[in-house]
Design a protein around this motif. Structure first.
Motif, mmCIF file in Angstrom:
data_model
loop_
_atom_site.group_PDB
_atom_site.id
_atom_site.type_symbol
_atom_site.label_atom_id
_atom_site.label_comp_id
_atom_site.label_asym_id
_atom_site.label_seq_id
_atom_site.Cartn_x
_atom_site.Cartn_y
_atom_site.Cartn_z
ATOM 1 N N LEU A 38 1.463 -10.128 -1.994
ATOM 2 C CA LEU A 38 1.564 -11.548 -2.319
ATOM 3 C C LEU A 38 3.003 -12.026 -2.427
ATOM 4 O O LEU A 38 3.250 -13.226 -2.527
ATOM 5 N N ALA A 39 3.957 -11.089 -2.454
ATOM 6 C CA ALA A 39 5.366 -11.444 -2.578
ATOM 7 C C ALA A 39 6.171 -10.637 -1.575
ATOM 8 O O ALA A 39 5.835 -9.493 -1.273
ATOM 9 N N ASN A 40 7.212 -11.252 -1.066
ATOM 10 C CA ASN A 40 8.107 -10.600 -0.120
ATOM 11 C C ASN A 40 9.386 -10.177 -0.850
ATOM 12 O O ASN A 40 10.177 -11.045 -1.228
ATOM 13 N N PRO A 41 9.568 -8.882 -1.049
ATOM 14 C CA PRO A 41 10.762 -8.434 -1.769
ATOM 15 C C PRO A 41 12.014 -8.542 -0.911
ATOM 16 O O PRO A 41 11.955 -8.457 0.316
ATOM 17 N N THR A 42 13.135 -8.729 -1.577
ATOM 18 C CA THR A 42 14.419 -8.717 -0.876
ATOM 19 C C THR A 42 14.776 -7.275 -0.529
ATOM 20 O O THR A 42 14.180 -6.322 -1.056
ATOM 21 N N LEU A 43 15.770 -7.116 0.318
ATOM 22 C CA LEU A 43 16.245 -5.782 0.663
ATOM 23 C C LEU A 43 16.746 -5.059 -0.586
ATOM 24 O O LEU A 43 16.492 -3.872 -0.769
ATOM 25 N N GLU A 44 17.431 -5.775 -1.447
ATOM 26 C CA GLU A 44 17.923 -5.170 -2.690
ATOM 27 C C GLU A 44 16.769 -4.618 -3.532
ATOM 28 O O GLU A 44 16.833 -3.503 -4.051
ATOM 29 N N VAL A 45 15.707 -5.387 -3.651
ATOM 30 C CA VAL A 45 14.541 -4.946 -4.417
ATOM 31 C C VAL A 45 13.900 -3.731 -3.752
ATOM 32 O O VAL A 45 13.533 -2.768 -4.423
ATOM 33 N N LEU A 46 13.779 -3.754 -2.428
ATOM 34 C CA LEU A 46 13.229 -2.591 -1.715
ATOM 35 C C LEU A 46 14.061 -1.336 -1.984
ATOM 36 O O LEU A 46 13.506 -0.251 -2.187
ATOM 37 N N LEU A 47 15.362 -1.481 -1.980
ATOM 38 C CA LEU A 47 16.227 -0.330 -2.236
ATOM 39 C C LEU A 47 16.065 0.179 -3.663
ATOM 40 O O LEU A 47 16.033 1.394 -3.898
ATOM 41 N N GLN A 84 0.834 -1.206 0.000
ATOM 42 C CA GLN A 84 0.000 0.000 0.000
ATOM 43 C C GLN A 84 0.867 1.253 0.000
ATOM 44 O O GLN A 84 0.545 2.237 -0.662
ATOM 45 N N GLN A 85 1.956 1.205 0.741
ATOM 46 C CA GLN A 85 2.846 2.361 0.802
ATOM 47 C C GLN A 85 3.544 2.580 -0.539
ATOM 48 O O GLN A 85 3.720 3.722 -0.969
ATOM 49 N N ILE A 86 3.940 1.507 -1.205
ATOM 50 C CA ILE A 86 4.553 1.639 -2.528
ATOM 51 C C ILE A 86 3.558 2.283 -3.487
ATOM 52 O O ILE A 86 3.911 3.202 -4.232
ATOM 53 N N VAL A 87 2.316 1.818 -3.470
ATOM 54 C CA VAL A 87 1.291 2.404 -4.338
ATOM 55 C C VAL A 87 1.104 3.887 -4.014
ATOM 56 O O VAL A 87 1.034 4.727 -4.915
ATOM 57 N N HIS A 88 1.036 4.216 -2.726
ATOM 58 C CA HIS A 88 0.872 5.611 -2.308
ATOM 59 C C HIS A 88 2.020 6.475 -2.844
ATOM 60 O O HIS A 88 1.786 7.546 -3.420
ATOM 61 N N ALA A 92 12.447 8.135 -3.010
ATOM 62 C CA ALA A 92 12.064 8.098 -1.602
ATOM 63 C C ALA A 92 13.199 7.491 -0.792
ATOM 64 O O ALA A 92 14.048 6.774 -1.331
ATOM 65 N N GLU A 93 13.187 7.789 0.491
ATOM 66 C CA GLU A 93 14.111 7.132 1.410
ATOM 67 C C GLU A 93 13.590 5.713 1.668
ATOM 68 O O GLU A 93 12.372 5.507 1.733
ATOM 69 N N PRO A 94 14.474 4.751 1.810
ATOM 70 C CA PRO A 94 14.007 3.370 2.034
ATOM 71 C C PRO A 94 13.040 3.233 3.210
ATOM 72 O O PRO A 94 12.083 2.469 3.134
ATOM 73 N N TRP A 95 13.251 4.001 4.289
ATOM 74 C CA TRP A 95 12.358 3.891 5.454
ATOM 75 C C TRP A 95 10.936 4.310 5.109
ATOM 76 O O TRP A 95 9.989 3.869 5.753
ATOM 77 N N GLU A 96 10.779 5.158 4.062
ATOM 78 C CA GLU A 96 9.432 5.589 3.692
ATOM 79 C C GLU A 96 8.582 4.420 3.203
ATOM 80 O O GLU A 96 7.360 4.453 3.318
ATOM 81 N N LEU A 97 9.220 3.389 2.659
ATOM 82 C CA LEU A 97 8.475 2.212 2.217
ATOM 83 C C LEU A 97 7.899 1.449 3.399
ATOM 84 O O LEU A 97 6.906 0.746 3.268
ATOM 85 N N LEU A 98 8.541 1.607 4.550
ATOM 86 C CA LEU A 98 8.113 0.876 5.740
ATOM 87 C C LEU A 98 7.318 1.740 6.705
ATOM 88 O O LEU A 98 6.907 1.278 7.757
ATOM 89 N N ALA A 99 7.113 3.016 6.350
ATOM 90 C CA ALA A 99 6.358 3.926 7.211
ATOM 91 C C ALA A 99 4.888 3.537 7.197
ATOM 92 O O ALA A 99 4.358 3.074 6.200
ATOM 93 N N LEU A 100 4.256 3.728 8.337
ATOM 94 C CA LEU A 100 2.828 3.459 8.445
ATOM 95 C C LEU A 100 2.044 4.714 8.104
ATOM 96 O O LEU A 100 2.444 5.814 8.470
ATOM 97 N N PRO A 101 0.923 4.565 7.407
ATOM 98 C CA PRO A 101 0.080 5.736 7.159
ATOM 99 C C PRO A 101 -0.366 6.328 8.489
ATOM 100 O O PRO A 101 -0.556 5.602 9.460
ATOM 101 N N TYR A 102 -0.563 7.620 8.503
ATOM 102 C CA TYR A 102 -1.020 8.299 9.708
ATOM 103 C C TYR A 102 -2.370 7.715 10.088
ATOM 104 O O TYR A 102 -3.293 7.688 9.303
ATOM 105 N N GLY A 103 -2.465 7.232 11.318
ATOM 106 C CA GLY A 103 -3.706 6.576 11.702
ATOM 107 C C GLY A 103 -4.187 6.968 13.082
ATOM 108 O O GLY A 103 -4.473 6.121 13.895
#
Length: 84
Positions: free
Chosen positions: A40-49, A6-10, A57-68
């Motif tokens: 449905l798939a778990n990306p490797t760290l390399e793919v995330l980067l 969801q964060q990647i799509v955002h 974006a900064e890599p941590w932004e992919l792991l950030a939670l939407p404001y909730g």
């Protein structure tokens, strides 16, 4: 992994690129990127980067939670906060 997708799509929508454009830029098949976005798939760290770089974006932004519902002082820039 669904939140990651969801964060990647955002972030992809934020910069106005298609899934195909992101896949090409990150050197992934569109099918693989779709699987990641759908959780449905778990990306490797390399793919995330590679995805983060392609999203400007900064890599941590992919792991950030939407404001909730956290107080304004707890939210980071853009309505996101980091996972600690």
């Amino acid at each position: 992994m669904r939140r990651l997708g969801q964060q990647i799509v955002h972030l992809r929508n934020r910069i106005g690129i298609s899934q195909e454009q992101l896949a090409d830029s990150a050197h992934l098949s569109q099918s693989r990127l779709n699987d990641i976005e759908q959780g449905l798939a778990n990306p490797t760290l390399e793919v995330l980067l590679r995805i983060a770089l392609s999203l400007k974006a900064e890599p941590w932004e992919l792991l950030a939670l939407p404001y909730g519902g956290a107080s304004a002082g707890q939210a980071g820039a853009g309505g996101l906060h980091e996972i600690h």
